[in-house]
Design an enzyme around this catalytic site. Structure first.
Site, mmCIF file in Angstrom:
data_model
loop_
_atom_site.group_PDB
_atom_site.id
_atom_site.type_symbol
_atom_site.label_atom_id
_atom_site.label_comp_id
_atom_site.label_asym_id
_atom_site.label_seq_id
_atom_site.Cartn_x
_atom_site.Cartn_y
_atom_site.Cartn_z
ATOM 1 N N GLY A 17 0.814 -1.196 0.000
ATOM 2 C CA GLY A 17 0.000 0.000 0.000
ATOM 3 C C GLY A 17 0.854 1.254 0.000
ATOM 4 N N CYS A 18 0.215 2.390 -0.243
ATOM 5 C CA CYS A 18 0.953 3.649 -0.354
ATOM 6 C C CYS A 18 1.503 4.107 0.993
ATOM 7 C CB CYS A 18 0.064 4.720 -0.980
ATOM 8 S SG CYS A 18 -1.557 4.902 -0.196
ATOM 9 N N TYR A 19 0.656 4.142 2.017
ATOM 10 C CA TYR A 19 1.147 4.524 3.338
ATOM 11 C C TYR A 19 2.216 3.558 3.859
ATOM 12 C CZ TYR A 19 -2.712 7.923 3.960
ATOM 13 O OH TYR A 19 -3.583 8.985 3.851
#
Length: 329
Positions: free
Chosen positions: A154-156
């Site tokens: 994921g991005c985070y």
């Protein structure tokens, strides 16, 4: 030449990975696909995204004939689809022998019991899940090279883990605190009131309950406190992370820990200099800045990425190139 099929190409991430693969020597696009029910089927990608007017490809419905053509013609599939959709498609294409690069969360956890709580479904493919590799490119290259089931992070988690993993041996039992702000594209292309122009405002969400918290904790090997925020800008993530380091840790120890990125062309680490979101927008880079207080042993680290690039599409491209043994540009 490796042929790549892209499913979910009408979304922000799908369009971004299409653009990146289209520009890569050694890679070609087998086809762009959307669901049979999509209002975008039959449209040219450039009709949705004039920025990509140089890409003369249309969005085809993913029916049985399309799936058969992908199996026959493609070497790999990129899934930029919903978690439940990816759950089934990833398993099916993997079982047909294709390499799968899944941008959803359907294969990021090793433990089956995490999926009902964090994603709302029971995982139906334990054997495929057992073969899946977490695609944090700078840390899992050897496994990415040999596995055909890659769960792109994921991005985070990408922003947070890239900053934190080098420090793992220096941390205390005190949970790292991660406050991160993402641009509106992180919420996807679907129209929503809270992401509309007149409504969007800096605000926390998913407090003590965001699914990226256990993803970060699992990959770090330590629980964290993670609070995401929606920012009133289009793209990018800035994570500010506060950690307590072990007694006796020095700035030189931190410098030495981050030397693991000396040969990582997409990661830059600087002491006492902190990145801005604008520094990374439209790039595949991760910029990290840090400052250490030796009196309290607290370290503040900031990590900036483009959520659609390093946080999704360009990291997927990294994984594709690692898997097919291509050198990064």
């Amino acid at each position: 030449m490796k042929n790549i099929a892209i499913i979910g190409a009408s979304g922000y991430t799908g369009a971004q990975i299409t653009s990146l693969i289209n520009a890569e020597m050694g890679l070609s696009i087998q086809g762009l696909y959307v669901s049979e029910n999509s209002l975008d089927k039959g449209k040219a990608l450039a009709e949705l995204y004039p920025t990509y007017s140089h890409i003369h490809l249309c969005l085809s419905p993913l029916n049985d004939d399309a799936k058969a053509a992908i199996v026959e013609q493609a070497d790999a599939v990129v899934l930029a689809t919903d978690h439940v959709v990816s759950l089934h498609l990833a398993a099916w294409f993997y079982q047909q022998g294709l390499a799968v690069f899944d941008l959803s969360g359907a294969y990021r956890f090793e433990a089956l019991d995490k999926y009902p709580k964090w994603y709302g479904f029971t995982h139906e493919y334990p054997q495929v899940l057992a073969d899946a590799v977490y695609g944090l490119a700078e840390w899992n290259a050897e496994k990415i090279a040999t596995s055909k089931m890659i769960a792109v992070p994921g991005c985070y988690p990408t922003a947070s883990l890239t900053a934190l993993k080098p420090l793992a041996d220096l941390l205390t039992d005190v949970m790292p605190v991660i406050n991160a702000v993402s641009g509106v594209t992180g919420a996807g292309r679907k129209a929503q009131l809270h992401t509309s122009f007149c409504e969007v405002s800096l605000t926390p969400y998913g407090v003590l309950g965001h699914r990226h918290q256990p993803e970060i904790a699992t990959q770090l090997g330590q629980e964290v406190i993670f609070t995401p925020h929606l920012g009133n800008f289009k793209r990018g993530i800035l994570a500010t992370i506060t950690v307590q380091l072990a007694q006796g840790t020095t700035a030189k120890d931190i410098e030495a820990a981050y030397q693991c990125y000396d040969n990582a062309p997409l990661v830059t680490v600087k002491q006492n200099q902190f990145p801005k979101v604008d520094d990374v927008v439209q790039t595949p880079n991760c910029l990290i800045g840090w400052k250490f207080d030796p009196e309290t042993n607290y370290l503040v680290v900031t990590s900036a990425i483009d959520n659609l690039m390093k946080g999704a599409a360009s990291q997927a491209l990294q994984c594709i190139k690692i898997h097919f043994n291509e050198l990064l540009k």
